[in-house]
Design an enzyme around this catalytic site. Sequence first.
Site, mmCIF file in Angstrom:
data_model
loop_
_atom_site.group_PDB
_atom_site.id
_atom_site.type_symbol
_atom_site.label_atom_id
_atom_site.label_comp_id
_atom_site.label_asym_id
_atom_site.label_seq_id
_atom_site.Cartn_x
_atom_site.Cartn_y
_atom_site.Cartn_z
ATOM 1 N N GLU A 64 0.803 -1.214 0.000
ATOM 2 C CA GLU A 64 0.000 0.000 0.000
ATOM 3 C C GLU A 64 0.842 1.272 0.000
ATOM 4 O OE1 GLU A 64 -2.566 -3.300 0.939
ATOM 5 O OE2 GLU A 64 -0.640 -2.672 1.831
ATOM 6 N N HIS A 133 -10.698 -5.951 8.066
ATOM 7 C CA HIS A 133 -11.497 -5.705 6.877
ATOM 8 C C HIS A 133 -12.723 -4.829 7.155
ATOM 9 C CE1 HIS A 133 -9.094 -9.121 5.649
ATOM 10 N NE2 HIS A 133 -9.524 -9.000 4.404
#
Length: 328
Positions: A64, A133
């Site tokens: 990321e 998540h």
Amino acid sequence: MAAESENLTLVQAVRDGLHAEMERDDDVIVMGEDVGKNGGVFRATEGLYEEFGDDRVVDTPLAESGIVGTAIGMAAYGMRPVPEIQFMGFIYPAFDQIVSHAARIRTRSRGRFTCPMVVRAPYGGGIRAPEHHSESTEAMFVHQPGLKVVVPSTPYDTKGLLTSAIRDPDPVIFLEPKLIYRAFREEVPNDSYEVPIGEAAVRREGSDISVYTWGAMTRPTLEAADNLADEIDVEVVDLRTLSPLDEDAIVDSFEKTGRAAIVHEAPKTGGLGAEIVATLQEQSLLYQEAPVERITGFDTPFPLYALEDYYLPEAARIEDGIRDAMEF
């Protein structure tokens, strides 16, 4: 002649908005993990790879900080990258790039460089996902000067806000409430259009209490308001943009009702609800008739399956909070 439209889900509206801007502007590039050949983990970018090719829909390594860092470099030199972070809980490795570089590049370079970049991230709980998540950490980004933070709650707003975000000269964190990705459909114009960043929407007019919310929490808030309709006239304000906050809309609603509640799924402590309360105290104290209720997630890590529904504010808990504010 009325413009043509299509009945889309929220995730389809994301894809439609990306497609329209990529078609309009060759500098718009989509990038991220599995966004290309696979069409994205939620299929938000499905078909873009086949239409625009691998130089504009870029499958990246699972890194990321690298995804966002590369996008910042592209943006500084005139492109308009739209990096996707698969889940908000995966955004933390890129946090330094976002807050130390993307948010500051205009100020640091005294306007020589800007960062027209949109970081898309599905966020929030309710889909029975594993750890990391289901985070709802929007307040961390709202706290950073130089960033805009946008959270749509309808397909129509999703396409229009995403269009505005891509065309914005500065970085935007675009949070997509994945719980309602496919929950309902709405007519969305085929033509490109913008929904202005920084403007809230009154989803339900009312005179007794103002309830402020955003993202996936808008639907249970409206459900609670409808359930209470025989006893309490609830106004529901969907903020849509968390930074900059539409303070005028927040204050105008409160000055009409004198009571307020805030609904968000993020933990209570340090959540955006506290900033809204402070805004009301500073600007509308003399209109206040009761303490402002915060109906939120809990100050715990987001739980796994068995407690997920208990953690998220749902209509019954929202109704209780509204009653508490009314009965003070």
